[in-house]
Design a protein around this motif. Structure first.
Motif, PDB file in Angstrom:
ATOM      1  N   LYS A 283       8.445   6.184  -3.911  1.00  0.00           N
ATOM      2  CA  LYS A 283       8.266   7.113  -4.934  1.00  0.00           C
ATOM      3  C   LYS A 283       7.121   6.679  -5.730  1.00  0.00           C
ATOM      4  O   LYS A 283       6.908   5.525  -6.179  1.00  0.00           O
ATOM      5  N   LEU A 284       6.181   7.573  -5.955  1.00  0.00           N
ATOM      6  CA  LEU A 284       5.066   7.392  -6.865  1.00  0.00           C
ATOM      7  C   LEU A 284       5.105   7.870  -8.342  1.00  0.00           C
ATOM      8  O   LEU A 284       4.748   7.619  -9.379  1.00  0.00           O
ATOM      9  N   ALA A 285       5.653   9.347  -8.229  1.00  0.00           N
ATOM     10  CA  ALA A 285       5.782  10.177  -9.580  1.00  0.00           C
ATOM     11  C   ALA A 285       6.804  11.392  -9.055  1.00  0.00           C
ATOM     12  O   ALA A 285       6.642  11.960  -8.024  1.00  0.00           O
ATOM     13  N   GLU A 286       7.212  11.873 -10.318  1.00  0.00           N
ATOM     14  CA  GLU A 286       8.044  13.021  -9.963  1.00  0.00           C
ATOM     15  C   GLU A 286       8.168  13.970 -11.363  1.00  0.00           C
ATOM     16  O   GLU A 286       8.185  13.215 -12.382  1.00  0.00           O
ATOM     17  N   ASP A 287       8.319  14.945 -11.368  1.00  0.00           N
ATOM     18  CA  ASP A 287       8.645  15.781 -12.504  1.00  0.00           C
ATOM     19  C   ASP A 287       9.662  16.884 -11.804  1.00  0.00           C
ATOM     20  O   ASP A 287      10.261  16.766 -10.884  1.00  0.00           O
TER      21      ASP A 287
ATOM     22  N   THR B 137       6.172  -1.359  -1.134  1.00  0.00           N
ATOM     23  CA  THR B 137       6.925  -1.620  -2.597  1.00  0.00           C
ATOM     24  C   THR B 137       5.987  -1.819  -3.643  1.00  0.00           C
ATOM     25  O   THR B 137       6.031  -1.161  -4.812  1.00  0.00           O
ATOM     26  N   ALA B 138       5.173  -3.062  -3.329  1.00  0.00           N
ATOM     27  CA  ALA B 138       4.074  -3.548  -4.465  1.00  0.00           C
ATOM     28  C   ALA B 138       3.023  -2.260  -4.688  1.00  0.00           C
ATOM     29  O   ALA B 138       2.735  -1.924  -6.000  1.00  0.00           O
ATOM     30  N   LEU B 139       2.493  -1.644  -3.806  1.00  0.00           N
ATOM     31  CA  LEU B 139       1.518  -0.631  -3.767  1.00  0.00           C
ATOM     32  C   LEU B 139       2.363   0.526  -4.723  1.00  0.00           C
ATOM     33  O   LEU B 139       1.656   1.065  -5.601  1.00  0.00           O
ATOM     34  N   ALA B 140       3.547   0.894  -4.347  1.00  0.00           N
ATOM     35  CA  ALA B 140       4.028   1.937  -4.999  1.00  0.00           C
ATOM     36  C   ALA B 140       4.360   1.816  -6.501  1.00  0.00           C
ATOM     37  O   ALA B 140       4.292   2.401  -7.347  1.00  0.00           O
TER      38      ALA B 140
END
Ligand code: AMP
Length: 138
Positions: free
Chosen positions: A17-21, A120-123
């Motif tokens: 996951k990167l972002a969520e609203d 995981t590191a990138l995210a």
């Protein structure tokens, strides 16, 4: 039956996951063309992107803009490319692909094989950049 992307949003299938609203969700593509290749989706299930209600489509692109900025700050690239395919998963989504050249958006190319630790590191890096931007905007 729920789409695979709805299952990701609901946490039934794992994602980087990167972002969520409340309406949108962004995560790394599991078969990336480039490091940081991400997908941005509305939580609402609609197959075809351009069938989304116009206001929701506009807001999806505004959400994608913030995610793209976070990717650009996290991955060495000239800019972030935008691609819409939707041939595989019938849940509207936008591909955000870090670009250094035209061939970076050639979907016929073999995909990168990144280790789970690399994903995981990138995210983590991209989601931290996203959070920082959101805080700055507030
Ligand atoms: P398309 O529907 O043609 O835009 O392609 C769907 C994209 O979703 C492909 O790039 C896949 O690698 C990606 N994809 C499919 N399943 C997953 C998943 N579980 N997690 C992350 N990306 C996925």
């Amino acid at each position: 039956m729920s789409t695979i992307f709805t299952k990701i949003v609901q946490g039934e299938i794992p994602s980087y996951k990167l972002a969520e609203d409340d309406r949108f969700y962004a995560f790394l593509d599991i078969n990336p063309l480039a490091k940081g290749h991400a997908l941005v989706i509305p939580k609402q299930e609609t197959d075809y992107l351009f069938d989304l209600p116009p206001a929701l489509l506009g807001d999806l692109f505004q959400f994608a803009q913030r995610v793209a900025e976070a990717i650009r700050r996290s991955v060495p690239c000239k800019r972030i490319g935008v691609v819409v395919l939707g041939l595989e998963v019938p849940h509207a989504h936008i591909h955000l692909v870090p670009l250094n050249g035209e061939s970076d958006v050639d979907f016929r190319k073999p995909k990168l094989k990144l280790l789970p630790e690399e994903m995981t590191a990138l995210a983590g890096k991209i989601s931290s950049a996203y959070q920082l931007n959101v805080k700055r905007e507030a």
